[in-house]
Design an enzyme around this catalytic site. Sequence first.
Site: not given
Length: 192
Positions: A117, A94
């Site tokens: 993501h 992330s």
Amino acid sequence: MHLIDRTSNGTTLIPIEAEAFQNRTIYVQGEINEVSTTEFIREIIELNRKDDTAPIKVLITSAGGSVVHGLAIYDAIVSSKAPVWTYCIGMAYSMAAIIFAAGKKRGMLANSKVMLHQPLIGENHGGNASSVKSLSDSLLETKNQLVEIISRHTGMTKEEVDKEMNYDHYYTAKEAIKAHLADEIVGIDSVL
């Protein structure tokens, strides 16, 4: 954790982080939040103050965290006069993947992983239709900002990055190199 320094004057316990800092190594570990970001920025400023030409090694093992705080770490890395080399030690997921990608030299231990993501909505968000619309617009702006950053550091087109970020996309070290998210697979001796 401490190192033991034995001299003729006696024994001293040295925090392992202090020893690493003296060797121009700092960490992004655990959750990326206000406290970890403030500490990181203080350390990178101090290392630049001491010597703005010698490389700074950033060891990353983090599942991510706050986008706002992660972008502050990212800004500190890319604006550092001293070159910053990033190393993925276990995971850079992330927001930690965005930080990892910012390094001038990027190495991964052989079994480490990177994950990209789309940004997520934090806890306790909601409200009326106007608030939700504003939140949605802000989330899309942040997504576009992160797509731009990854595109800049990898050479992938924005469309390719956007597609990669449509779901939790995990990369092995070899896959990260192929995607230009990392430069090389390294051994632990490289981060010393």
